[in-house]
Design an enzyme around this catalytic site. Structure first.
Site, PDB file in Angstrom:
ATOM      1  N   GLN A  35      17.056  26.830  23.368  1.00  0.00           N
ATOM      2  CA  GLN A  35      15.521  26.509  23.581  1.00  0.00           C
ATOM      3  C   GLN A  35      14.714  26.721  22.282  1.00  0.00           C
ATOM      4  OE1 GLN A  35      13.911  28.724  26.874  1.00  0.00           O
ATOM      5  NE2 GLN A  35      14.705  30.669  25.733  1.00  0.00           N
ATOM      6  N   SER A  44      17.278  38.394  22.378  1.00  0.00           N
ATOM      7  CA  SER A  44      17.396  39.547  22.252  1.00  0.00           C
ATOM      8  C   SER A  44      17.952  39.579  20.595  1.00  0.00           C
ATOM      9  CB  SER A  44      18.268  40.189  23.174  1.00  0.00           C
ATOM     10  OG  SER A  44      17.710  40.200  24.260  1.00  0.00           O
ATOM     11  N   HIS A  47      15.296  40.243  17.701  1.00  0.00           N
ATOM     12  CA  HIS A  47      14.519  41.516  17.693  1.00  0.00           C
ATOM     13  C   HIS A  47      15.505  42.809  17.415  1.00  0.00           C
ATOM     14  CE1 HIS A  47      14.392  42.160  22.083  1.00  0.00           C
ATOM     15  NE2 HIS A  47      14.990  43.450  21.453  1.00  0.00           N
ATOM     16  N   HIS A 219      12.806  47.767  26.170  1.00  0.00           N
ATOM     17  CA  HIS A 219      13.290  48.863  25.523  1.00  0.00           C
ATOM     18  C   HIS A 219      12.206  48.990  24.116  1.00  0.00           C
ATOM     19  CE1 HIS A 219      15.891  51.730  23.187  1.00  0.00           C
ATOM     20  NE2 HIS A 219      16.057  50.747  22.140  1.00  0.00           N
ATOM     21  N   TYR A 250      16.930  57.014  18.817  1.00  0.00           N
ATOM     22  CA  TYR A 250      18.033  56.739  17.485  1.00  0.00           C
ATOM     23  C   TYR A 250      16.927  56.242  16.417  1.00  0.00           C
ATOM     24  CZ  TYR A 250      17.367  51.908  19.203  1.00  0.00           C
ATOM     25  OH  TYR A 250      16.847  50.456  19.543  1.00  0.00           O
ATOM     26  N   ASP A 536      49.594  45.745  39.577  1.00  0.00           N
ATOM     27  CA  ASP A 536      50.930  45.858  40.034  1.00  0.00           C
ATOM     28  C   ASP A 536      50.519  45.887  41.686  1.00  0.00           C
ATOM     29  OD1 ASP A 536      49.337  48.282  40.295  1.00  0.00           O
ATOM     30  OD2 ASP A 536      51.311  49.495  40.007  1.00  0.00           O
TER      31      ASP A 536
HETATM   32  N1  THG Z   1      49.748  50.841  48.632  1.00  0.00           N
HETATM   33  C1  THG Z   1      49.769  49.572  48.748  1.00  0.00           C
HETATM   34  N2  THG Z   1      49.368  48.842  47.789  1.00  0.00           N
HETATM   35  C2  THG Z   1      49.264  49.231  46.652  1.00  0.00           C
HETATM   36  C3  THG Z   1      49.232  50.512  46.266  1.00  0.00           C
HETATM   37  C4  THG Z   1      49.571  51.563  47.305  1.00  0.00           C
HETATM   38  N3  THG Z   1      48.893  48.250  45.481  1.00  0.00           N
HETATM   39  C5  THG Z   1      48.171  48.824  44.443  1.00  0.00           C
HETATM   40  C6  THG Z   1      48.907  50.046  43.987  1.00  0.00           C
HETATM   41  N4  THG Z   1      49.058  51.209  44.985  1.00  0.00           N
HETATM   42  C7  THG Z   1      50.136  49.770  43.207  1.00  0.00           C
HETATM   43  N5  THG Z   1      51.057  50.772  43.011  1.00  0.00           N
HETATM   44  C8  THG Z   1      52.278  51.419  43.424  1.00  0.00           C
HETATM   45  C9  THG Z   1      52.987  52.219  42.567  1.00  0.00           C
HETATM   46  C10 THG Z   1      54.063  52.628  43.050  1.00  0.00           C
HETATM   47  C11 THG Z   1      54.613  52.477  44.285  1.00  0.00           C
HETATM   48  C12 THG Z   1      53.743  51.500  45.107  1.00  0.00           C
HETATM   49  C13 THG Z   1      52.445  51.112  44.667  1.00  0.00           C
HETATM   50  C14 THG Z   1      55.786  52.909  44.588  1.00  0.00           C
HETATM   51  N6  THG Z   1      56.855  52.902  43.933  1.00  0.00           N
HETATM   52  C15 THG Z   1      58.170  53.341  44.197  1.00  0.00           C
HETATM   53  C16 THG Z   1      59.071  53.738  42.879  1.00  0.00           C
HETATM   54  O1  THG Z   1      58.433  53.194  41.723  1.00  0.00           O
HETATM   55  O2  THG Z   1      59.919  54.413  42.961  1.00  0.00           O
HETATM   56  C17 THG Z   1      59.173  52.078  44.665  1.00  0.00           C
HETATM   57  C18 THG Z   1      59.587  51.064  43.822  1.00  0.00           C
HETATM   58  C19 THG Z   1      60.536  49.948  44.642  1.00  0.00           C
HETATM   59  O3  THG Z   1      61.193  50.441  45.440  1.00  0.00           O
HETATM   60  O4  THG Z   1      60.537  48.903  44.065  1.00  0.00           O
HETATM   61  O5  THG Z   1      56.188  53.125  46.016  1.00  0.00           O
HETATM   62  O6  THG Z   1      49.340  52.645  47.299  1.00  0.00           O
HETATM   63  N7  THG Z   1      50.090  49.276  49.894  1.00  0.00           N
END
Ligand code: THG
Length: 800
Positions: A35, A44, A47, A219, A250, A536
């Site tokens: 604009q 921002s 300045h 600020h 600062y 994970d």
């Molecule tokens: N519980 C559930 N879901 C989750 C978690 C949880 N999701 C996010 C996070 N926590 C995931 N992290 C993990 C990490 C390790 C394991 C489970 C969730 C675990 N691992 C075993 C091992 O590494 O030996 C089993 C592996 C396997 O058998 O494949 O248990 O806390 N619901």
């Protein structure tokens, strides 16, 4: 396929950087609209005082700052005078040592200076006031407008159109997709729109019905007249840029005067709707009139720290608007509702070129390989975190806290409480000490467990690690391994994935094979196309077409939702349900009498629907703390009944409620990783020690091709270290004098009697018994690489 047409809204430091980076990657059907005039648009960037201090607790932010510095140097838009942060209190001196550690962790050269050395770097300092300093040789002054100009010039040469004086009136969409941008000069078709409108961002986002959690705050930046000691200075700046964080201040030089920035005044938020237009504003829209009363303390503190300013005056000043968010991090990514509408918002000059690069990679390649962006992703927020009141309150508080010393466990105080699990009343009765996560009140420990301390020797950590800590944490951890404990797992993100396509979908999105019998639970990863870890998860098959996914946060919901075909539903069930982990050697003794389901027949990593007393539940036999037991889920309405039923039955078994402090300690003893802390998108499964969760031969899945190309051999590894002292995370790891890696998670292991620190290290140093050091404030702590897991490697506890 031809490259998509892109419209970038905003020609400030972010929009300009993005135009440059996109066109450098061959995307030239790009139009930048603003604009205002270009390159000084009135936002921002126009300045910005230009100080670039790179060191940040966030690895991503530090790396984006470093990239900005490198690029601005190359563009001749940077004056690399160095940066100096000084301490005038013992607490700040310790904080500078912590920041020196971050710098070493993230690979930036810094030096801790004595008071004399600090004054030698910056002669205006009062030697008597300064206790020490942190010097960053590569910090300095960015010339933001010049950098905008230079980056737009390069982009233009490659074919990018830059249209000043084009005000955006609306965003055109069709069927949930962006199709163009309507300006006061006509319409520009677009496949992709990127909002880089800074303080105007919320207004632009609203055009597609999107809430952008950003607060513009004023600020104060003031300029002195001539400072006697600077008289005759012909270069713009010769001394390093300076931070006096103890007084929220600062400084930078401008020839013989000083610019003074102040974060100590009351927060002065401005509604995006009240920002003036370019022509209506007196100076520019992002600049409001200076309010001298708010600056009084700043000037007094300045004269104390820099005595030669006493004979100077404050001659001019502004209240300059710029963007704050609820968690200090930028807002990057694509809207969940409108395909093709992207934002790169709440970005300071310091990180601007890094953000431009990240966005360009993300748009062109589908992911960003230079930086891990999970902390910056616009889709990270929980619904309540978009509430206008929350956005405003957190934005203001973050203004106040910009220079505060924040402990890694320090929770926000307001607004709270927001989300409480059904067990909350009982937790209060047990005198829980609550911290906060994703809005949830989460017990860290329970003061009612103080009697557990009898007969136990729980070592007290150092002063810093002893904050938000109690010896009760240790007692709860030990009692879990001795008897049985209830853990509130309600804050764990849970998604229901269902429909005819669910199996195929989850097999494509995860590294695991979830096409197993009903009742199976699979631990696996979500990868990006480049093989980097996005999350994970645990995937529990509760029916032929029905899964419960245990996830890490809203980004997992977003990722699944984005990829889901029409015959799959993804639903966040976290808030409507709750979860209690019942773990410990006496868990079966506690729970079995409450249910007719044979819990011995329910094997490790299996799940079932069942009844606990009158409560319908889903039970998953797994444990992040590495003990026998189950995660027990029910709907929110039955939660309190579930807790009370377990609690009552547990009295004969020595049941306790245990908090997050114990949980983290037990998790690290067992070697379980935590996404976002231990590993991120930067890492592949093999480096993270999670290769076992990748089933390469199950068929195609996102990331598989990249993993095959990368191979399983690694150059760095997530490694378990043992120490005598507890650290907190993000500390550098040294091999001799060389910083070789950094700590991710750390805790004391109360049942193994050692400090535990997980760290990213070169593979060559990740061998058992390798001796290293961790930098912790002014100490070097001995650390030794250990074989993992530290606790129960034979898995007797879990499988028992
Ligand atoms: N519980 C559930 N879901 C989750 C978690 C949880 N999701 C996010 C996070 N926590 C995931 N992290 C993990 C990490 C390790 C394991 C489970 C969730 C675990 N691992 C075993 C091992 O590494 O030996 C089993 C592996 C396997 O058998 O494949 O248990 O806390 N619901």
């Amino acid at each position: 396929m031809t490259d998509p047409s892109v419209v970038i809204i905003g020609a400030g430091v972010v929009g300009a950087a993005l135009a440059d980076e996109l066109s450098a990657r061959g995307w030239t059907d790009v139009t930048v609209v603003d604009q205002g005039d270009v390159p000084a648009t009135g936002g921002s960037s126009s300045h910005a005082p230009g100080l670039v201090f790179q060191i940040n607790g966030s690895k991503t932010m530090t790396e984006m700052a470093r990239y900005t510095v490198e690029k601005f140097v190359e563009l001749d838009s940077f004056s690399q005078v160095g940066g100096l942060e000084v301490a005038t209190t013992p607490e700040r001196l310790a904080e500078l040592r912590r920041r020196h550690g971050w710098a070493a962790s993230w690979g930036i050269e810094t030096h801790l200076l004595s008071p004399e050395e600090s004054v030698a770097k910056h002669s205006l300092l009062d030697a008597g006031k300064v206790l020490g300093g942190l010097f960053i040789p590569t910090d300095g002054l960015a010339k933001a407008v010049k950098a905008v100009d230079a980056q737009l010039a390069r982009a233009r040469e490659r074919g990018v159109r830059v249209l000043p004086r084009h005000e955006v009136l609306n965003i055109r969409t069709d069927g949930g997709r962006v199709t163009g941008v309507l300006t006061d000069q006509g319409e520009i078709p677009a496949d992709i729109v990127v909002c880089c409108a800074g303080i105007w961002g919320p207004r632009v986002a609203r055009m597609v019905g999107m809430e952008l959690p950003l607060t513009p705050l004023a600020h104060q930046l003031a300029w002195t007249g001539q400072v006697p000691e600077l008289a005759g200075q012909t270069v713009e700046a010769s001394r390093p840029i300076l931070r006096h964080q103890d007084a929220d201040l600062y400084y930078r030089e401008r020839f013989d005067t000083l610019g003074i920035g102040y974060y100590g005044h009351r927060p002065m938020p401005v509604s995006p709707d009240d920002i003036l237009s370019v022509d209506a504003a007196e100076v520019m829209p992002s600049v409001l009139a200076f309010t001298p009363d708010d600056f009084a303390d700043a000037w007094r503190e300045t004269q104390e720290l820099l005595p030669s300013t006493s004979s100077a005056k404050v001659e001019e000043g502004i209240n300059g608007l710029f963007s704050f968010t609820t968690d200090h991090m930028p807002l990057m990514g694509e809207s969940r509702e409108v395909i093709g509408f992207w934002v790169a918002e709440a970005v300071w000059v310091t990180h601007s070129a890094g953000v431009g690069r990240a966005m360009a990679e993300w748009l062109v390649d589908g992911h960003c390989s230079s930086f891990d962006l999970h902390e910056c992703d616009i889709n990270r927020f929980e619904p309540h975190q978009l509430a206008p009141g929350y956005v405003l309150a957190r934005g203001c508080q973050n203004y106040v806290e910009v220079y505060d010393i924040i402990h890694p466990l320090q929770p926000m105080e307001d607004p709270r409480p927001l989300r409480t699990s059904p067990f909350y009343a009982r937790q209060q009765e047990l005198d829980a000490r609550f911290l906060e996560a994703g809005g949830w009140e989460r017990p860290q420990w329970y003061s009612a467990n103080a009697p557990l301390l009898q007969g136990r020797e729980i070592p007290t950590p150092g002063e810093w690690a002893a904050q938000y800590w109690s010896p009760i944490v240790g007692a709860e951890a030990q009692a879990t391994r001795e008897a049985v404990a209830l853990y509130d797992m309600t804050a764990l993100k849970r998604l229901e994935v269902s429909g005819p396509g669910a199996v195929a979908f989850l097999n494509r999105l995860t590294t695991g094979d979830v096409d197993k019998s009903v009742g199976s639970v699979t631990y696996c990863l979500l990868l990006d196309t480049d093989g980097g870890i996005r999350s994970d998860v645990t995937v529990a098959r509760l029916g032929p077409q029905e899964f419960q996914v245990g996830a890490n946060g809203n980004l997992d919901l977003d990722w699944l939702d984005r990829h889901r075909p029409a015959d799959v539903h993804v639903r966040d069930i976290t808030a409507g349900t709750c979860c209690v982990g019942v773990w410990g050697p006496r868990a079966r003794g506690l729970v079995q009498p409450l249910t007719s389901t044979d819990l011995t027949a329910l094997r490790y990593f299996r799940g079932t629907r069942a009844y606990i007393g009158n409560v319908p539940v889903t039970m998953l036999r797994l444990s992040y703390v590495g003990e026998l037991g189950w995660e027990i889920y029910t709907t929110a309405d039955m939660g309190l009944k579930l807790w009370d039923t377990l609690w009552k039955a547990g009295q004969d078994h020595g049941v306790i409620a245990a908090g997050r402090g114990a949980f983290t300690s037990l998790r690290l003893e067992k070697g379980y990783r935590s996404f976002g802390t231990d590993m991120t998108h930067e890492h592949d499964p093999y480096e993270a020690g999670l290769g076992f969760a990748v089933k390469l031969d199950k068929g195609d899945f996102i990331g598989r091709e990249a993993l095959l190309a990368r191979g399983e051999s690694v150059t760095r590894r997530l490694t378990c270290l043992l120490t005598d002292e507890v650290v907190m995370g993000r500390e550098p790891v040294y091999d001799g004098e060389r910083a070789v890696g950094y700590v991710t998670s750390a805790a004391y292991g109360y049942t193994i009697g050692k400090g535990i620190a997980y760290a990213w290290l070169p593979a060559s140093l990740a061998n058992p018994r390798q001796a290293l050091h961790i930098g912790y404030f002014d100490q070097r702590i001995d650390a030794v690489v250990a074989e993992e897991p530290l606790f129960d490697p034979a898995m007797q506890r879990l499988r028992g």
